[in-house]
Design a protein around this motif. Structure first.
Motif, short mmCIF file in Angstrom:
data_model
loop_
_atom_site.label_atom_id
_atom_site.label_comp_id
_atom_site.label_asym_id
_atom_site.label_seq_id
_atom_site.Cartn_x
_atom_site.Cartn_y
_atom_site.Cartn_z
N SER A 145 -25.14 -14.94 2.45
CA SER A 145 -24.00 -14.75 1.75
C SER A 145 -23.53 -15.49 0.89
O SER A 145 -23.05 -15.17 0.40
CB SER A 145 -23.10 -14.36 3.03
N ILE A 146 -23.56 -17.06 1.02
CA ILE A 146 -23.08 -17.89 -0.07
C ILE A 146 -24.17 -17.40 -1.63
O ILE A 146 -23.22 -17.49 -2.29
CB ILE A 146 -23.46 -19.38 0.48
N LYS A 188 -17.57 -20.33 5.25
CA LYS A 188 -17.58 -20.30 4.23
C LYS A 188 -17.10 -20.76 2.20
O LYS A 188 -17.42 -21.29 1.94
CB LYS A 188 -18.08 -19.41 4.29
N TYR A 208 -26.43 -16.43 6.52
CA TYR A 208 -25.01 -17.23 6.12
C TYR A 208 -25.24 -18.16 4.89
O TYR A 208 -24.70 -17.52 4.22
CB TYR A 208 -24.72 -18.79 6.95
#
Length: 1577
Positions: free
Chosen positions: A1113-1114, A1072, A1110
């Motif tokens: 979250s980015i 990330k 994911y």
């Protein structure tokens, strides 16, 4: 053609036909006529056909090869052998007259290797192309490339013959092809077509290794023609008893004559080396004086060891030599052919020449009992069914015959099991169905049919079914009818179906017999169906309905019923006996009327009465008699029966010819036969056949004997009437189609031959022209069709005047007659043309009568001094006048006449000009000046046309001064009144404008209040795009070039195939911190454009498609970073534009997460909106050039230059497409179009009507079909541009419309498939116009000066009410769509919306933002603006539809209203505001309140837990596994990383905690560089 039930006017009584018409029509119903049989129609004539065991039927036509399913309803694949997309045919060779061989590009079609272990089925095809090339292909699909091929394998001449067979041989068990062909034709003009190698020019038969390269032939693998031998025509090839046999005959391709006897050559079934084993000649010449030397068809009946062939004699040019004995079916025993095949060869070069000088081949004789002689056989196929040999025969007039051989191979009289309506000759090869033996494939011309091999259903009783001895048919107990075994249910019980081996004695029969002196028993004998329920039997008195007896029995035993003899029973006149078990029942009626009146045993036994022998009388079966004397079996009085057998009357009875001569030896009278007329009669027979000759009145007994097929009984007909010594009349019975020999027998003497007589099918009409004539009649009318030489009368049927006989001149394919006059009837009338054959009337079509032509004048002009030209003017009409219809005469001088020779007819816009010329005269000028009038004769119509007068010079000089005076006075008058006239006209123009404005405003108001659009709620299945295409169109709305690289099928992709470099990059992106750093670094680069940011975000979305948790979250991290930037400036502008990676990433994330909600909740109302909008737009005029329309939501797209228009109701008939249409499709549809629609627009409306009516689209694309206007029997193709199109003064072509063609309400339009190559969508240039004329205002001004008042004044603002009308029409649908977007189904918001709105609320709270407007704007920018507006403006993102520019303009107005509903600012609109804003101004406040409630309801919902959101995202990720090629996305991402590699590396060095990511990045670059080097190497 239909058989009319209406009789003609009363006629004199005629001798009745021997067979009543009703009985004949019932008999005719037996053979199928093609109504329900599947038919495949190809573009060209069929040249070859074969059926494989598992892969369907293969049909070669022209240069195409089609693979069809067994039902012939679907084409599985197609091979274009010559030109892609075009099935060319050998047009250079004219089709020869039968029985000469036809032309074909296809020479071999051999499926093989089917069912072999571990092998795929193969198809060997041979074509004339590439010097006689052969190809080996997989059977499964013709589109795959060939496995092997070779040239000079088959004949390269379309007319040349080829026959072959594939077999296995040799140590390696390889597949070999034994092929015989006519490689060289003697004709010099065809020699240049193909030149085989010198070594192959003499080759007749060759062995080819099909598994070798180029299908090679060894040197010893050839059998060559003997020197000096002519061409050989090979018909077939087959395997038998270890050898290969080739039937053939010597043939001269130039003259079309057979030069020797048909023969059979035999070679060994070997590999590489061809071993000649002899040849034998075949003699099938019995019954024909010249022998039959042409072999037409061949079939091996392997189970019987018999070969069947169809042989023919020459028929001469025009078939004049064809006779009842021209063709024959002959059967030969293969053992005899093998035994007599001599090694001595007279046609081939062999190693051993054992031939003696002058030795002639020994001819093998056929099995005499099975030979069948017929006038026109074309094909044969034989098989064995239930130990019975069955032969199917095709004929030259389209019949399929069935012959069943007896125990001694004796042919029976063939049964007609099918007739082709068009009477096309049957192809030489009949092919059985490889899986179902109840079907056979019948090929004729361009068609293949699947035919049932028997007409079992015509047998109505068990006895009739089983005595017919047809092995395909049997009696089905459960259905109680004659069926195929496959059709008898249940199939699992063999006792349920009786085949012919059971015999008729097994049929269930009810017997009534005297079991004792005082008891009568009723029982059933024969085979009964197995039943599980009990049996019941009932005897009922039919007069009183009283049951006389009733019995029951368990399932295993047959019920019997016993009746005691009673005195009262003698009055029972009729009883009905019924045996039943469950649903099965058998009943029989017994009649006992007048038993005592019969005096002899045979007459008594013939009824249901009984013969009491002791009392020698006929008794009622229920009365007393000794049971031993009670006889009900006819054999007890059989002798008497034979004595009393009634003889059939002569007149259609079928007898065997009496060969004994019973002539009186003392009578030396000579009877002479000259002719018989007619030579052709219909299958209904003929009641007045005339025979001419001499001495007929001297004979006391004259009979005619008709002999057709050799195995059928003769027809013996007694003379109807001896008219005189030289003429007599016969009445011939009905019969099936065939040619018969006729002979006449006088007083039992020898039968004198009269020659052949042909029974042919009833006439069939295909065209009447001209189909329109004038009321006075007399025009020559022609009917085209076939079999017109058997009609008795031609009749015109008029609704008022009844039936009128007209004189006709008929040949086989055409009839001519003069149209009768109906003067005095109404001006327009349709009459029916009928053909009478015997007492049957056949409808032939209709003829339309119109008013007589009107002539307006004529003009005579000299052409030099030797020729006059006469032009006659006539009003335009629909008559098709030919040279033979018209006669023109010029009157001049003192009643002198000159005939004028017709030249042509020219039709102009206003008048029709008839031109004729008078040639060969000497004083043309003087005749011109003295001419008075012209007489025109059109059939029965005779008119005198006056000449247009031309003023003479003197007359002109007298009139000129008078004209000058009048002009001067007129000029003065005009000047005086000019001012008054001008003011009056100005006043009229103002009144006209005012009236026009009033009308338009009133019409607009009325339409707004009253117009209703029929919104169709049920519009079929919504054409959603699949997820992959929806996502790609959303991710890359303007970069169409990227979409195709992601659309490959990923389901078969191995996950292990991902190379090391991409795997490493994938792992690095999943860091990330690294990914966020890379995105921020890229966004700081000046040349990293907005387009690059959007593309990078979309590539990242695809790469992380299966890692949505994911990706989310980015998105959170990047959104927070964006808020940090926006909070320093203006927070309300955040997410408003797409200028950063995160903004595009948010759009993509919403698309992924809301795709399910869009499809399930919003999709249907959205599609209904687009459909309704389209429907409303198309309700009014639409200019096809500019796409502007009268009904629209957008002022920019308003067609204000609207012409007057009206609705036209059309009756549309869709042409049937067998290959892709179900049986229940409605093909007759009423469609409403506008008279101002172009033909292309009409097509679209017709297609939409078909879809609405049937729920499925028509089977062709829009550009593949054409429209035809049908007027009577004439058709006219409708085109947007044709020769009749209007060309304006500046050279611009006006597109044709429905009104241009003057199409009225109720007109019939036919939709047909175009034959020629069709084009794609047409885009018209500036040289065309439709509704908006070029420079319309200027054009109208110019035109207005010359044509006052013809153009109406147009103002754009007059039509603004049309915007409101359109809005009202779609309003309910639009509100349904809006509310489906901002509603909460089941009080739950979509996960993505709830999650992201809560995230925005939380961030606002963290940043201490108290202004509620900021959060509202954030939510609006992230969902409606970023996602919904994009969808509303682009329906093609969601559905598989095409968005037109006009729809785009309307959807922009709707999208603007949608966004205004989410806006917080109040709109201050004035009268000058744009109409696009004003249109929804009143609705916006209501929508705003609903939006606020929507936002509040989402905020009030309980928050989502992180586990709930993660579970949702995980499920969405799983749904889209293998949807995209992530490797492509990773590669594109790496391109951006390597472009800015140094900047990214420097940033990673400066950031703490990213040292490991820095190392991984360097490792990834090394891997990519190594991969690049490998590619170079």
């Amino acid at each position: 053609m239909e058989v009319s039930r209406r009789k003609a006017p009363p006629r004199p009584p005629r001798p009745a036909a021997p067979l009543p018409l009703l009985a004949y029509l019932l008999a005719l119903a037996a053979p199928s006529r093609g109504a329900d049989e599947p038919v495949w129609r190809s573009e060209q004539a069929i040249g070859a056909i074969a059926a494989s065991r598992a892969d369907g039927v293969f049909v070669a036509s022209g240069s195409c090869l089609d693979q069809l399913d067994y039902s012939l309803e679907h084409r599985l694949s197609r091979l274009y052998r010559d030109q892609a997309g075009n099935c060319t045919e050998p047009v250079s060779l004219a089709p020869p007259a039968r029985p000469r061989p036809g032309s074909s590009f296809s020479k071999l079609l051999l499926p093989y290797s089917e069912g072999a272990a571990d092998l795929q089925g193969l198809l060997l095809t041979g074509w004339t192309f590439d010097r006689g090339a052969c190809e080996v292909r997989l059977l499964g699909n013709l589109s795959h490339s060939s496995l092997r091929n070779g040239t000079e394998v088959v004949s390269c001449h379309p007319q040349g013959s080829t026959a072959g067979v594939v077999y296995r041989a040799g140590d390696q068990n390889r597949w070999y092809l034994a092929v015989a062909a006519t490689y060289v034709l003697p004709e010099p003009e065809t020699a240049s077509r193909c030149n085989p190698a010198a070594s192959d020019r003499d080759t007749a038969i060759a062995l080819k290794d099909t598994e070798g390269r180029s299908l090679a032939t060894e040197e010893l693998g050839r059998l060559k023609l003997r020197g000096g031998a002519g061409s050989l025509h090979f018909v077939d090839a087959f395997l038998w008893n270890g050898s290969v046999y080739f039937p053939y005959y010597p043939y001269n391709y130039t003259s079309g004559a057979a030069t020797g006897w048909p023969s059979m050559v035999r070679i060994a079934q070997s590999a590489k080396v061809l071993q000649f084993q002899g040849q034998a000649a075949l003699d099938c010449g019995h019954g024909h004086p010249d022998g039959r030397r042409l072999l037409l068809s061949s079939s091996l009946v392997e189970a019987l060891g018999v070969w069947a062939g169809v042989f023919s004699a020459a028929t001469g040019e025009g078939q004049e030599k064809r006779s009842p004995a021209t063709t024959a079916l002959c059967l030969f025993r293969m053992s005899e052919i093998q035994e007599r095949a001599k090694s001595c060869s007279w046609d081939f070069q062999t190693a051993e020449q054992n031939c003696k000088e002058g030795e002639q081949p020994e001819r093998v004789q056929p099995i005499a009992s099975s030979t069948l002689i017929h006038s026109d056989l074309t094909s044969v196929y034989g098989t064995v069914v239930m130990n019975r040999t069955v032969l199917f025969l095709g004929t030259g007039d389209g019949q399929l015959l069935k012959v069943i051989l007896g125990e001694n191979l004796t042919s029976n009289c063939p049964e007609v099991i099918y007739e082709i309506k068009e009477e096309t000759p049957v192809f030489y090869k009949l092919v059985p169905h490889p899986k179902k033996n109840i079907y056979i494939y019948l090929t004729a011309g361009k068609e293949v049919r699947r035919i049932r091999v028997a007409n079992c259903s015509k047998h109505k009783s068990c006895t009739e079914c089983l005595t017919a001895t047809d092995p395909h048919c049997g009696w089905c107990h459960s259905l109680q009818r004659c069926t195929f075994k496959e059709d008898c249910v249940p199939l699992d019980n063999y006792e349920n179906w009786l085949d012919i081996s059971s015999g008729a004695k097994k049929c269930p029969q009810i017997n009534l017999f005297r079991s004792s002196e005082d008891k009568t028993t009723v029982t059933v004998v024969g085979s009964l169906p197995p039943r599980r329920s009990e049996w019941k039997c009932v005897v009922k008195n039919l007069d009183t309905g009283r049951e006389l007896c009733k019995g029951r029995s368990p399932p295993g035993r047959v019920c019997t019923c016993n009746m005691l003899t009673r005195a009262t029973y003698k009055d029972v006149l009729a009883v009905n006996v019924t045996f039943s078990s469950g649903s099965w029942n058998l009943s029989k009626r017994f009649n006992f009327t007048n038993c005592s009146s019969f005096r002899e045993c045979p007459a008594c036994i013939g009824t249901d009465c009984a013969w009491c022998k002791s009392e020698r009388k006929c008794i009622h079966p229920f009365t007393a008699c000794d049971p031993s004397d009670y006889k009900t079996n006819q054999e007890h009085c059989q002798v008497a029966v034979e004595k009393r057998a009634p003889s059939k009357t002569a007149g259609g009875g079928r007898f065997t010819e009496n060969r004994s001569s019973r002539a009186n030896p003392g009578l030396q009278q000579v009877f002479y036969i000259k002719s018989i007329e007619p030579r052709k009669i219909s299958t209904l027979g003929k009641s007045n056949v005339i025979v001419t000759g001499a001495n007929f009145s001297q004979a006391s007994n004259i009979t005619m004997i008709l002999k057709g097929t050799s195995t059928c009984d003769k027809d013996v007909i007694q003379v109807s009437h001896v008219l005189n010594d030289t003429h007599m009349k016969f009445s011939l019975p009905s019969s099936r189609k065939e040619m018969k020999d006729v002979c006449i027998q006088f007083d039992g003497g020898n039968c004198t031959s009269v020659g052949p007589l042909s029974y042919i099918a009833l006439p069939h009409c295909s065209l009447i022209y001209p189909a329109t004539t004038w009321i006075s009649g007399g025009q020559n009318i022609t009917i085209l069709g076939r079999n017109f030489d058997v009609i008795d009368n031609l009749i015109i049927s008029h609704e008022l005047k009844g039936n009128i006989n007209v004189s006709e001149y008929c040949m086989a394919t055409s009839c001519r007659f003069s149209a009768p006059s109906f003067k005095g009837s109404k001006a327009r009338a349709n009459v029916t043309v009928k053909l009478r054959v015997q007492e049957t009337y056949l409808d032939c079509g209709s003829l339309q009568y119109l008013e007589d032509p009107r002539f307006t004048g004529c003009r005579v002009e000299p052409e030099g001094d030797t020729e006059l030209e006469v032009k006659i003017q006539k009003e335009n009409d629909d008559f098709n006048i030919s040279k033979t219809d018209i006669e023109i005469t010029l009157f001049h001088g003192e009643n002198k006449q000159l005939n004028c020779s017709f030249e042509n007819i020219t039709r102009n816009q206003d008048l029709t000009i008839i031109l004729c010329k008078i040639k060969g005269i000497t004083n043309a000028n003087s005749i011109d000046t003295s001419s008075k009038k012209v007489r025109v004769k059109l059939g029965n119509l005779e008119l005198y046309v006056e000449q247009e007068t031309v003023p003479t010079t003197w007359y002109f000089l007298i009139v000129l001064p008078v004209l000058l005076v009048i002009v001067i006075f007129a000029a003065v008058g005009v000047t005086r009144h000019k001012s008054k006239e001008l003011s009056r006209k100005q006043s009229q123009q103002l009144e006209l404008l005012e009236s026009e404005l009033r009308k338009e405003i009133r019409d607009g108001f009325a339409e707004l209040q009253m117009d209703k659009l029929d919104v169709v709620d049920s519009f079929g299945t919504v054409p959603f795009l699949d997820y992959k295409h929806f996502a790609l169109r959303t991710f890359f709305p303007e970069s169409g070039g990227f979409t195709h690289i992601f659309t490959e099928d990923m389901h078969n992709r191995d996950a292990n195939d991902k190379n090391e470099s991409l795997t490493a990059l994938d792992a690095l992106i999943c860091n990330k911190s690294f990914l966020v750093t890379v995105i921020h670094t890229l966004e700081k680069q000046k040349n990293f454009s907005v387009k690059d940011r959007c593309l990078f975000a979309s590539f990242l979305t695809i790469a992380l498609q299966t890692k949505l948790v994911y990706l989310t979250s980015i998105l959170e991290v990047l959104t927070r970073d964006l808020m940090e930037q926006s909070s320093n400036m203006q927070p309300k502008l955040m997410l408003r534009r797409t200028e950063s990676v995160v903004e595009k990433l948010l759009t993509n994330w919403m698309s992924v997460c809301l795709s399910g909600f869009l499809r399930e909740t919003v999709g249907e109302p959205f599609y209904l909106l687009v459909t309704t909008l389209n429907q409303k737009i198309n309700k009014g005029p639409v200019d096809v050039i500019t796409c502007k329309a009268l009904y629209t939501l957008n002022e920019d797209w308003l067609l204000w230059q609207v012409p007057e228009f009206s609705t036209v109701a059309l009756n549309v008939v869709f042409e049937k497409i067998p290959e892709n249409e179900s049986a229940d499709v409605c093909r007759n549809i009423s469609v409403n179009v506008l008279d101002c629609d172009t033909i292309g627009q009409a097509k679209e409306k017709i297609f939409q009507a078909f879809l609405s009516k049937n729920g499925s689209p028509y089977g062709l694309q829009l550009n593949e079909i054409g429209l035809e206007l049908q007027v009577g029997t004439r058709q006219k193709e409708l085109l947007d541009i044709d020769s009749s199109s209007v060309i304006l003064e500046d050279g611009i072509t006006k597109l044709n419309t429905i009104g241009h063609y003057e199409i009225s309400n109720g007109s019939t339009i036919k939709v047909f498939k175009k034959i020629a190559n069709f084009t794609t969508d047409v885009e018209y240039s500036e040289d065309h116009c439709h509704l908006i004329l070029p420079d319309s205002e200027a054009f109208q001004d110019v035109q207005g000066k010359r044509h006052r008042g013809k153009h109406k004044f147009k103002v754009k603002e007059m039509y603004l009410t049309k915007l409101l009308s359109t809005k009202v029409a779609i309003h309910s649908v639009l509100e349904k769509l809006f509310r489906s977007i901002w509603s909460l189904p089941n009080s739950r918001a979509p996960f993505a919306i709830k999650y992201f709105f809560d995230f925005l609320d939380a961030q606002a709270e963290n940043k201490k933002i108290t202004d509620p407007d900021v959060v509202h704007i954030w939510k609006t920018n992230s969902l409606p603006l970023r996602f919904w507006v994009n969808i509303l403006k682009n329906p093609q993102f969601v559905f598989d539809i095409k968005k037109t520019p006009h729809i785009d303009g309307c959807l922009s107005v709707i999208a603007q209203a949608f966004m205004d509903a989410f806006s917080l600012t109040e709109q201050q609109l004035g009268k000058e505001a744009p109409t696009n804003k004003l249109l929804y101004a009143k609705d916006i406040p209501t929508y705003k309140e609903e939006v606020k409630s929507y936002y509040k309801a989402i905020r009030d919902l309980p928050p989502l837990s992180s586990s709930e959101m993660e579970e949702f995202l995980t499920q969405e990720s799983k749904k889209h596994e293998n949807e995209f090629n992530e490797e492509v996305a990773l590669t594109e991402i790496y391109k951006y990383i390597v472009k800015y590699f140094d900047e990214i590396l420097n940033k990673l060095e400066r950031e703490r905690g990213l040292e490991e990511a820095q190392k991984q990045l360097l490792h990834v670059k090394v891997l990519f560089d190594e991969k690049k080097k490998c590619k170079w190497m």
